[in-house]
Design an enzyme around this catalytic site. Structure first.
Site, PDB file in Angstrom:
ATOM      1  N   HIS A   1       0.712  -1.378  -0.365  1.00  0.00           N
ATOM      2  CA  HIS A   1      -0.278  -0.131  -0.140  1.00  0.00           C
ATOM      3  C   HIS A   1       1.043   1.200   0.008  1.00  0.00           C
ATOM      4  CE1 HIS A   1       0.646   1.076   4.032  1.00  0.00           C
ATOM      5  NE2 HIS A   1       0.780   0.188   4.375  1.00  0.00           N
TER       6      HIS A   1
ATOM      7  N   GLU B   1      -5.052   2.031   2.085  1.00  0.00           N
ATOM      8  CA  GLU B   1      -5.291   1.028   3.601  1.00  0.00           C
ATOM      9  C   GLU B   1      -4.968   1.304   4.793  1.00  0.00           C
ATOM     10  OE1 GLU B   1      -3.239  -2.073   6.848  1.00  0.00           O
ATOM     11  OE2 GLU B   1      -2.349  -0.495   5.624  1.00  0.00           O
ATOM     12  N   GLU B   2      -4.161   2.659   5.749  1.00  0.00           N
ATOM     13  CA  GLU B   2      -4.583   2.914   6.634  1.00  0.00           C
ATOM     14  C   GLU B   2      -5.972   3.458   7.262  1.00  0.00           C
ATOM     15  OE1 GLU B   2      -1.705   1.881   8.394  1.00  0.00           O
ATOM     16  OE2 GLU B   2       0.157   1.754   7.445  1.00  0.00           O
TER      17      GLU B   2
ATOM     18  N   ASP C   1       3.033  -6.454   3.912  1.00  0.00           N
ATOM     19  CA  ASP C   1       2.950  -5.049   4.515  1.00  0.00           C
ATOM     20  C   ASP C   1       4.098  -5.600   6.263  1.00  0.00           C
ATOM     21  OD1 ASP C   1       1.844  -3.116   5.539  1.00  0.00           O
ATOM     22  OD2 ASP C   1      -0.369  -3.821   5.337  1.00  0.00           O
TER      23      ASP C   1
ATOM     24  N   HIS D   1       4.129   2.784  12.282  1.00  0.00           N
ATOM     25  CA  HIS D   1       3.082   3.958  12.887  1.00  0.00           C
ATOM     26  C   HIS D   1       3.898   5.276  13.677  1.00  0.00           C
ATOM     27  CE1 HIS D   1      -1.229   1.379  12.242  1.00  0.00           C
ATOM     28  NE2 HIS D   1      -0.083   1.322  11.613  1.00  0.00           N
TER      29      HIS D   1
END
Length: 463
Positions: free
Chosen positions: A282, A328-329, A356, A430
């Site tokens: 992604h 995606e997030e 991922d 993240h």
């Protein structure tokens, strides 16, 4: 008895597959793939450009649009037979310029701490929120406290990831639901804000963002993550001063949806072009870092698979497709759009691989499919393991494949996840610490080679 029979069948498949596929020409072709990846790969340089020249690329942002165009140009330069963009509407959440938090206690006065808004959270308003803060260990504790114990307060969920898990993704899975549902659970009991201990394996000053959601009919309250080091501090202060208060100021907001794109490229199959095998990552990433491991690595590895095929002059029997998903997030809109379009076109996708889980040393693959197909498809992929063992791919086993490709399961697609070593991933995941310098060039290239090898074997022999 069924389990024993399945094990016998798997062993028989592995033995017959060794005889079928451990031929000099197949082994030689995989050796060429790894040689190409380890000496000529463009992964690392591509990742540097994505991280340093484009940078943050949360869906709906100018960075996301720039990443889409960059990927289109790179895939065109690689020489893919077809490169195109697939439109998808995506959410546009912005963090805002201010994220400020303070612990206020009679023992210390006040102390600034590191926080970040969780994705899709509302802001606090211009002046922020100051309220008493209480600590819980599990969301279920809210029901014990009830509205009487929660109303008007900020709730701090201090639930560390379980370090006993060997695979850190198992530890993450035990906490990720709290991040997603925590604010709604607190608001149900009339709390005024939700503060989550960051979902990370280390003790440091980097707060971890991630997606959260509200529930219809329940008030929306601000939701933030606090760095693990500051979570330890906050917990210690609350333990000696139950009257501790907390100040939180975040200026995040959700803007109208934006038009964005998935990036898709293909090398047409020479014998069975209607049978598709896919590799993916992604292209979006959270806005507080460079998204090097999540998922810049998966993006450049997926593009590298096509480059390796073109560079070595491999003419695959089946169509090789690279899909770089958007969003995606915080919504998976790109994956849902792609799956809907594939179903409408009645495409015959045999396999989809997703990278991922970071750009670390590859260890194996996980396989997922519809329940009625899983045993057969798992065995079909496992027959290639003897050819991959020399490259330290040690397992092919049942397991979760990926957030984006899971949407293809109902179409009878065999979904496969690349599994790198997971021990360092949640030091970066993240956070502002997920930067280019945290990725090792050789490890990154090994992951691309592993995916290219499996793609080649399935393109030749099917599933």
């Amino acid at each position: 008895m069924k389990t024993i029979l399945l094990l016998i069948l798997t062993m028989a498949i592995s033995i017959s597959s060794w005889q079928l596929f451990n031929k000099a020409d197949e082994a030689q072709q995989l050796r060429k793939i790894y040689d190409e990846a380890l000496t000529n790969a463009e992964c690392y340089d591509n990742l540097h450009h994505l991280c340093k020249n484009i940078g943050t690329r949360l869906s709906g942002s100018p960075g996301a649009a720039a990443a889409v165009e960059w990927a289109r140009q790179v895939l065109t330069t690689i020489g893919a037979d077809t490169v195109y963009l697939q439109e998808t509407m995506v959410p546009h959440w912005v963090r805002g310029a201010k994220e400020d938090a303070r612990i206020i206690s009679k023992h210390i006065g006040w102390q600034s701490v590191n926080v970040c808004a969780l994705g899709n959270s509302i802001g606090t308003g211009k002046w922020g929120i100051t309220a008493p803060i209480i600590e819980i260990k599990h969301l279920e504790d809210l029901d014990k406290l009830g509205k009487k114990g929660v109303k008007g307060k900020i709730v701090f969920l201090n639930h560390p990831m379980d370090e006993k898990h060997i695979d850190t993704f198992d530890a993450y899975s035990g906490c990720a639901g709290d991040r997603y549902a925590g604010a709604a659970a607190v608001a149900k009991h009339e709390g005024v804000a939700f503060v989550l201990r960051s979902l990370g394996t280390g003790i440091d000053e980097f707060p971890h963002t991630g997606n959260m959601a509200y529930k219809e009919g329940i008030a929306k309250i601000p939701a933030a993550a606090i760095a693990t080091r500051d979570a330890e501090l906050l917990s210690g202060i609350i333990s000696v001063d139950p009257e501790t208060t907390f100040h939180l100021n975040m200026q995040c907001e959700t803007l109208p949806d934006e038009l964005s794109h998935n990036v898709i490229a293909e090398i047409k199959g020479s014998e069975k072009p209607d049978e598709i095998i896919m590799v993916s990552g992604h292209i979006d990433a959270w806005d507080n870092g460079e998204g090097a491991h999540d998922d810049g690595s998966g993006v450049v590895q997926s593009m590298e698979v096509l480059r390796i095929f073109k560079s070595l002059g491999i003419s695959p029997k089946r169509t090789i497709r690279c899909v770089l998903y958007m969003n995606e997030e915080n919504g998976q809109r790109g994956a849902k759009t792609y799956a809907q379009a594939a179903e409408a076109a009645n495409e015959n996708c045999l396999m989809a691989i997703e990278s991922d889980r970071g750009g670390f040393t590859p260890r194996g693959f996980t396989v997922d499919a519809e329940e009625t197909l899983l045993a057969d498809k798992l065995g079909a992929v496992q027959r290639f393991l003897p050819l991959l063992l020399p490259y330290n791919i040690h397992f092919i086993e049942k397991g979760f494949s990926g957030v984006d490709i899971k949407h293809l399961k109902p179409q009878k697609v065999t979904c496969i996840g690349l599994v790198p070593d997971s021990q360092r991933y949640f030091d970066y995941h993240h956070t502002p610490n997920d930067t280019f310098d945290k990725v090792n060039k050789r490890e990154l290239n090994m992951g691309a080679a592993a995916m290219a090898s499996l793609m080649y074997l399935v393109s030749e022999h099917g599933l």
